[in-house]
Design an enzyme around this catalytic site. Sequence first.
Site, PDB file in Angstrom:
ATOM      1  N   TYR A 172       0.836  -1.195   0.000  1.00 33.14           N
ATOM      2  CA  TYR A 172       0.000   0.000   0.000  1.00 33.14           C
ATOM      3  C   TYR A 172       0.879   1.256   0.000  1.00 33.14           C
ATOM      4  CZ  TYR A 172      -2.930   3.801   1.622  1.00 33.14           C
ATOM      5  OH  TYR A 172      -3.549   5.028   1.734  1.00 33.14           O
ATOM      6  N   ARG A 219       2.009   8.347  12.967  1.00 46.50           N
ATOM      7  CA  ARG A 219       1.682   9.576  13.695  1.00 46.50           C
ATOM      8  C   ARG A 219       0.186   9.875  13.686  1.00 46.50           C
ATOM      9  NH1 ARG A 219       3.211  14.484  10.307  1.00 46.50           N
ATOM     10  NH2 ARG A 219       1.349  13.640   9.279  1.00 46.50           N
ATOM     11  N   ARG A 229     -10.712   5.796   9.011  1.00 49.64           N
ATOM     12  CA  ARG A 229      -9.695   5.178   8.158  1.00 49.64           C
ATOM     13  C   ARG A 229      -8.783   4.291   8.999  1.00 49.64           C
ATOM     14  NH1 ARG A 229      -9.319  10.813   6.347  1.00 49.64           N
ATOM     15  NH2 ARG A 229      -7.550  11.019   7.765  1.00 49.64           N
ATOM     16  N   PHE A 289      15.633  19.077  -1.422  1.00 45.04           N
ATOM     17  CA  PHE A 289      14.280  18.596  -1.689  1.00 45.04           C
ATOM     18  C   PHE A 289      14.049  17.219  -1.068  1.00 45.04           C
ATOM     19  CE2 PHE A 289      11.303  16.202  -4.313  1.00 45.04           C
ATOM     20  CZ  PHE A 289      10.245  17.084  -4.500  1.00 45.04           C
TER      21      PHE A 289
END
Length: 418
Positions: A172, A219, A229, A289
């Site tokens: 997932y 978290r 969910r 980044f």
Amino acid sequence: MELLRKWLGHPEDIYNLLRFKMGGYRAIMPRMDPDSLGCGLRTCYRYLNQTSRSFAAVIQALDGELRHAVCIFYLVLRALDTVEDDMTIPLDVKVPMLHEFHSYLYQPEWKYTESKEKDRQVLEDFPTISMEFRNLSKVYQDVISDICHKMGVGMAEFLEKKVDSQHEWDKYCHYVAGLVGIGLSRLFSASELEDSIVGQDTDLANSMGLFLQKTNIIRDYLEDQLEGREFWPREVWSRYAKKLSDLAKPENIDVAVQCLNELITNALHHVPDVLTYLSRLKNQSVFNFCAIPQVMAIATLAACYNNKQVFRGVVKIRKGQAVTLMMDATNIQAVKAIMYQYVEEIYQKIPSTDPSSNKTQQVISSIRAMSLPGSPMASRHHYSPIYLSCAMLLAALSWQYLSTLSKATEEYVQAGEN
């Protein structure tokens, strides 16, 4: 006054918040001139800022044409994600949309105007996004289209399927984040700002995404529960409770924390891959980044480890702490020092009775071996008495001003967004 007390305990936070606010952020996020862009690209960057100011900041700091490619990549995946999240779209409509979404990139008129999601503008004005996609070099188009296709198929697979095994958890996370890491890595290489190996080594790129996604899932336990969910793998939580929601009950807090620690230990296994990946990067804008979200993630896991508050509210790293991480994580040695610092923090909190204690110690040992502390770490934490006194004085004088920092800055330094 609670805010003041926190800052007095962390003088480096107040110093770096001031430095960041007074222009230090420009070293990490140089300003882009919007007047240099065509109408379509200006619209895309406006959507980027509206859907995620934090991603907008780091994307706009990328060098050259890579900046536009990553901007379009983000908006395409945001549009795809908006379709997945929209519970008003019937499954018999949504599943084909997810499977075919990549083909809409080549259909100039395609758009979707029935969404109720907050980011529906990227679907309603998809023709502008797809036009700018088609204006990109073919090497970028091929990457974005391929990742969009694979992600859409994966999202459709998990629409009515819960995450049971740890293998499915990895799968997932691969679909929703690992593929993003792989796609970005291929874009980095296609731009020639990075070597070809960066885009070819999909295992390392996948780990970059999995580390961030697992951190978010860990978290956000309570928030996800409140929204109905469930992303924690049943294989793990079923050893501690009959239902995942039971972990939030006060009488189950001890086993809940043990479950939490096991999942954090699982996530830590990606850190060696993260360090190897970052060590290969050459371009400074690409390094920033990639590195900033990773150090935010390790700091977040350290804050969550063995912490009952995960099941009672929101666990966040301090804004000043986040700014310090952003300004420090500009080279691989500094990142290694940061990783070392936070895994040591976790190590000191390992309960001897925790069922995962041995596994946690083992994975921390492997991370230690890759990130032994040196001068960068020492320099991050050495403050003279004069500096400490001045910083504490600044904290006392400036705490009220800093509590009203601009919304854009606050949003950017939130750890682990998306």
